[in-house]
Write a protein that holds these residues in place. Structure first.
Motif, PDB file in Angstrom:
ATOM      1  N   ILE A 266       0.834  -1.206   0.000  1.00 59.73           N
ATOM      2  CA  ILE A 266       0.000   0.000   0.000  1.00 59.73           C
ATOM      3  C   ILE A 266       0.868   1.255   0.000  1.00 59.73           C
ATOM      4  CG2 ILE A 266      -1.680   1.338   1.334  1.00 59.73           C
ATOM      5  CD1 ILE A 266      -2.737  -1.363   2.398  1.00 59.73           C
ATOM      6  N   VAL A 267       1.884   1.263   0.878  1.00 54.85           N
ATOM      7  CA  VAL A 267       2.759   2.436   0.973  1.00 54.85           C
ATOM      8  C   VAL A 267       3.452   2.703  -0.359  1.00 54.85           C
ATOM      9  CG1 VAL A 267       4.891   3.302   1.998  1.00 54.85           C
ATOM     10  CG2 VAL A 267       3.152   2.297   3.454  1.00 54.85           C
ATOM     11  N   LEU A 268       3.974   1.650  -0.989  1.00 54.97           N
ATOM     12  CA  LEU A 268       4.686   1.830  -2.251  1.00 54.97           C
ATOM     13  C   LEU A 268       3.739   2.247  -3.371  1.00 54.97           C
ATOM     14  CD1 LEU A 268       7.231  -1.130  -2.123  1.00 54.97           C
ATOM     15  CD2 LEU A 268       7.632   1.297  -1.699  1.00 54.97           C
ATOM     16  N   HIS A 269       2.516   1.715  -3.353  1.00 53.40           N
ATOM     17  CA  HIS A 269       1.512   2.124  -4.343  1.00 53.40           C
ATOM     18  C   HIS A 269       1.237   3.623  -4.228  1.00 53.40           C
ATOM     19  CE1 HIS A 269      -2.179   1.597  -6.837  1.00 53.40           C
ATOM     20  NE2 HIS A 269      -2.588   2.631  -6.114  1.00 53.40           N
ATOM     21  N   GLU A 270       0.947   4.066  -3.007  1.00 50.88           N
ATOM     22  CA  GLU A 270       0.654   5.482  -2.800  1.00 50.88           C
ATOM     23  C   GLU A 270       1.895   6.343  -3.014  1.00 50.88           C
ATOM     24  OE1 GLU A 270      -2.318   6.454  -2.628  1.00 50.88           O
ATOM     25  OE2 GLU A 270      -3.154   4.448  -2.382  1.00 50.88           O
ATOM     26  N   ALA A 271       3.065   5.792  -2.691  1.00 54.50           N
ATOM     27  CA  ALA A 271       4.307   6.529  -2.923  1.00 54.50           C
ATOM     28  C   ALA A 271       4.513   6.773  -4.413  1.00 54.50           C
ATOM     29  CB  ALA A 271       5.496   5.762  -2.344  1.00 54.50           C
ATOM     30  N   GLY A 272       4.067   5.828  -5.241  1.00 53.76           N
ATOM     31  CA  GLY A 272       4.143   6.032  -6.680  1.00 53.76           C
ATOM     32  C   GLY A 272       3.349   7.256  -7.102  1.00 53.76           C
ATOM     33  N   HIS A 273       2.098   7.353  -6.614  1.00 60.25           N
ATOM     34  CA  HIS A 273       1.287   8.543  -6.897  1.00 60.25           C
ATOM     35  C   HIS A 273       1.973   9.801  -6.370  1.00 60.25           C
ATOM     36  CE1 HIS A 273      -1.982   6.124  -8.317  1.00 60.25           C
ATOM     37  NE2 HIS A 273      -2.289   5.625  -7.136  1.00 60.25           N
ATOM     38  N   PHE A 274       2.473   9.714  -5.128  1.00 58.64           N
ATOM     39  CA  PHE A 274       3.062  10.863  -4.447  1.00 58.64           C
ATOM     40  C   PHE A 274       4.274  11.404  -5.206  1.00 58.64           C
ATOM     41  CE2 PHE A 274       6.266  12.419  -1.437  1.00 58.64           C
ATOM     42  CZ  PHE A 274       5.575  13.444  -0.819  1.00 58.64           C
TER      43      PHE A 274
END
Length: 363
Positions: free
Chosen positions: A14-22
């Motif tokens: 989840i963190v890496l997924h959202e980090a991609g957006h970020f």
């Protein structure tokens, strides 16, 4: 401890997924207001610059709040040029697509790493006899399979011989309909090398619905195998494509009862993850890679609120030459929300059935 590792693994995805957006949003000049692991209510947060970083109380995902994600959102004039819907379509697609892209890339990298460090090749020897299986009390760990029904398959390598042995066992079918647990009408003749001397044994295989064929009930041995980077990439690509194709087929046939039974919810996925960790680091990492690939693929489905829905409407805007109204997107998003709800209900129902029934089988 294994449950904690499952939780940490899912949290990492989840963190890496959202980090991609970020990271993509920051790189394209958009204004990021929040970067949260899990959903509200907020448990804790800290502000760094214009962005608030935090953790929510509901561990079902995460989110990045970018200014202007709602076309009708009001914000100060000085940040207007950095709002999401004031950016070119290509920038929006890059930002939205970065999340699934990270999951897909991560899954592939993990598979390559596992292939390079933990590859094994199968041996025609008995590694473990499954309890209560037809082979129990007949075969022993260490037995070397020399022939099945008189077939030795000379000239083939060990992996090819094992494949032929399995195929030969599968020819022994139950007298009537092939149902889970039925016993074959004829016995398999096995010639094995035990303690340096050949031994002849016979055993009637049992039909396994999970395997889709008759099985004797033992696992073959294996030995470490050194593979090149090219081979590791090729194997990972094949497994990745299998995940993509099977996930797509599953959702395309969601209205078929047999396919619906294969869908798992968060409880089922967590339980399988818990069992997989017990099989070793390589199995656990492969499971994490498969979940990461599936997460990336599912998020690309063209339905709001999934990432693919945002990409779809951005492409529609590009084709139409004008922005699609918020009302239109909201009405269309009902389809996506309904789909997500249906999947959640099916997964939860299947999880409950497995918990109260036969459980989740990894082997």
């Amino acid at each position: 401890m294994s449950w904690l590792l499952v939780f940490l693994g899912f949290s990492l995805l989840i963190v890496l997924h959202e980090a991609g957006h970020f990271v993509a949003a920051k790189a394209t000049g958009m204004r990021v207001e929040r970067f949260f692991l899990f959903f509200p209510p907020k448990v804790l947060s800290v502000r760094r610059g214009e962005t608030e970083y935090g953790i929510g109380a509901i561990p079902l995902g995460g989110y990045v709040k970018i200014t202007g994600m709602n076309p009708e959102e009001e914000f100060p004039p000085e940040v207007e040029h950095r709002a999401y819907y004031h950016q070119p379509v290509w920038k929006r697609i890059v930002v939205i697509g970065a999340g699934p892209a990270v999951n897909i890339a991560l899954g592939f990298v993990i598979l390559v790493a596992v292939a390079l460090t933990s590859s094994t090749t199968v041996k025609p020897t008995v590694d473990e006899v499954l309890p209560k299986a037809p082979a129990a009390g007949v075969l022993k760990p260490g037995d070397r399979i020399l022939a099945v029904d008189g077939q030795r398959y000379p000239g083939l390598d060990a992996e090819a011989r094992v494949k032929r042995f399995r195929e030969q066992v599968a020819t022994h079918e139950c007298a009537g309909k092939q149902v889970n647990g039925c016993i074959a009408a004829t016995a398999v003749a096995l010639r094995v090398l035990r303690d340096g001397r050949p031994v002849e044994v016979r055993v009637k295989p049992e039909y396994s619905a999970a395997s889709g064929q008759a099985i004797v009930g033992f696992t073959f041995g294996s030995k470490p195998e050194s593979v090149s980077l090219g081979t590791a990439i090729g194997r990972s690509a094949n497994l990745g494509w299998l995940v993509v194709s099977e996930t797509s087929k599953r959702f395309a046939r969601i209205f078929q009862s047999s396919e619906r039974k294969e869908i798992s919810g968060i409880v089922g996925i967590s339980d399988v993850g818990h069992e997989t960790i017990g099989l070793g680091a390589a199995s656990a990492l492969t499971f994490l890679a498969v979940i990461s690939l599936s997460l990336g693929l599912i998020n690309l489905f063209p339905f709001l609120p999934l990432d693919g829905g945002h990409i779809f409407w951005s492409l529609m805007e590009k084709l139409r030459g004008e922005r699609v109204s918020l009302r239109t997107m909201e009405r269309a998003s009902a389809v996506g929300i309904a789909l997500v709800a249906v999947l959640f209900i099916i997964g939860l129902t299947n999880d409950i059935g497995r918990i109260t029934g036969e459980g989740f089988h990894v082997r």
